[in-house]
Write an enzyme that holds these catalytic residues in place. Structure first.
Site, short mmCIF file in Angstrom:
data_model
loop_
_atom_site.label_atom_id
_atom_site.label_comp_id
_atom_site.label_asym_id
_atom_site.label_seq_id
_atom_site.Cartn_x
_atom_site.Cartn_y
_atom_site.Cartn_z
N LYS A 1 -3.01 5.75 -4.06
CA LYS A 1 -4.27 6.89 -3.91
C LYS A 1 -3.91 8.10 -4.67
O LYS A 1 -2.87 8.67 -4.60
CB LYS A 1 -4.33 7.08 -2.29
CG LYS A 1 -4.47 5.91 -1.40
CD LYS A 1 -4.37 5.82 -0.01
CE LYS A 1 -3.91 4.79 0.85
NZ LYS A 1 -2.67 4.41 0.76
N TYR B 1 2.50 10.00 -0.36
CA TYR B 1 3.88 9.35 0.45
C TYR B 1 5.05 9.66 -0.12
O TYR B 1 6.19 9.65 0.43
CB TYR B 1 3.71 7.93 0.55
CG TYR B 1 2.27 7.57 1.44
CD1 TYR B 1 1.54 8.41 2.13
CD2 TYR B 1 2.05 6.17 1.04
CE1 TYR B 1 0.47 7.93 2.61
CE2 TYR B 1 0.95 5.65 1.94
CZ TYR B 1 0.23 6.72 2.55
OH TYR B 1 -1.07 6.21 3.34
N HIS C 1 -7.98 9.55 -1.29
CA HIS C 1 -7.36 9.51 -0.26
C HIS C 1 -8.34 10.01 0.96
O HIS C 1 -8.43 9.45 1.99
CB HIS C 1 -6.12 10.04 -0.27
CG HIS C 1 -5.12 9.59 0.39
ND1 HIS C 1 -3.65 9.45 0.19
CD2 HIS C 1 -5.13 9.28 1.95
CE1 HIS C 1 -3.08 9.23 1.27
NE2 HIS C 1 -3.78 9.08 2.24
N ASP D 1 0.93 -1.27 0.08
CA ASP D 1 0.08 -0.11 -0.04
C ASP D 1 0.99 1.13 0.08
O ASP D 1 1.71 1.52 0.81
CB ASP D 1 -0.79 0.01 1.30
CG ASP D 1 -1.80 1.26 1.39
OD1 ASP D 1 -2.99 1.26 0.68
OD2 ASP D 1 -1.35 2.37 1.57
#
Length: 274
Positions: A77, A52, A110, A47
């Site tokens: 996401k 990120y 998200h 994931d």
């Protein structure tokens, strides 16, 4: 659930592993090593997310792993600032390039935010219909967000990834998702280590010869929650995966569920505006 590669079947027939590795706040060589170690240990679900900042490293680790693409399940996401129809399609293209993957297994919105998520969902539906994603879903959506989304869409989300752990079980949301055949998935399933010293969990762990994190993760699995614990420490990545050789009793499961205190550690989706 007896094995690390056991799967749940999503509402569109796609198989998704019950267990995977999360990569939140893991960057550079650190995340590449973590994903590499996880894949060597048998993890098959990874994931990540655009925000990120590690999709390239995750993609590099996947490419060099030697694990066949067909056996992997990769989630990413679309971030809040990219929401909207056209911007989501562009964001997906960028994530796909960074990951080095033509097809993403699961693409999520998200956060729901205020009003753009419906246009964003239309973009996800297009990506799904074009075969560029195998399943589409959401993250941090409350019941009212899901109801609003489903009123105007042709595809029910396959997954809702939310904060969920023994201190914040979100029973009403979980029950709603089950009713709608939306698979619930937990981020921060270990409450970021804040349950490590809990006496009840320590007692149950000792009884099984396991650690507190292992007991919490097993509780999640036995409650039909997809879990993606994050770690960049190889020993912890290994420890987290060693939860398929024991089972918690019904009494133990109920006792852990009884720890619920409606205690959220992340942002309340209803208070996040963008």
């Amino acid at each position: 659930m007896k094995h690390i590669t056991d799967v749940t079947i999503l509402n569109n027939g796609i198989a998704m592993p019950w267990f995977g590795i999360g990569t939140y706040k893991a960057e550079g060589e650190e995340v590449a090593k973590a994903v590499t170690a996880a894949l060597e240990l048998g993890y098959r679900s990874i994931d990540t997310a655009a925000v990120y900042g590690n999709e390239e490293e995750v993609g590099r680790a996947i490419a060099s792993s030697g694990v066949s693409r067909d056996s992997l399940f990769v989630t990413t996401k679309v971030w809040n600032t990219d929401q909207g129809y056209d911007t989501t399609l562009k964001a997906f293209d960028l994530s796909s390039r960074k990951l080095g993957l033509e097809i993403i297994d699961l693409y999520l919105i998200h956060w729901p935010g205020q009003d753009k998520y419906k246009d964003t969902w239309r973009a996800l539906e297009r990506l799904y219909e074009e075969g560029r994603v195998r399943a589409i879903g959401v993250s941090n959506f409350q019941i009212h967000h899901l109801q609003e989304l489903m009123k105007e869409s042709s595809i029910v989300p396959a997954v809702n990834q939310v904060e969920l752990h023994p201190r914040f079980i979100q029973k009403e949301l979980h029950d709603f998702c089950k009713l709608q055949q939306i698979q619930i998935e937990a981020w921060a399933p270990l409450m970021k280590g804040r349950l490590q010293d809990n006496e009840l969990l320590a007692e149950i762990a000792a009884r099984h010869g396991k650690t507190v994190p292992q007991v919490i993760l097993r509780w999640g699995l036995q409650n039909e929650i997809v879990i993606i614990p994050k770690s960049v420490t190889v020993s912890r990545i290994k420890e987290n995966s060693e939860i398929f050789n024991f089972e918690l009793s019904r009494e133990e499961l109920n006792a852990i569920t009884g720890l619920d205190a409606d205690e959220r550690i992340g942002t309340n989706p209803d208070k996040l505006f963008f």
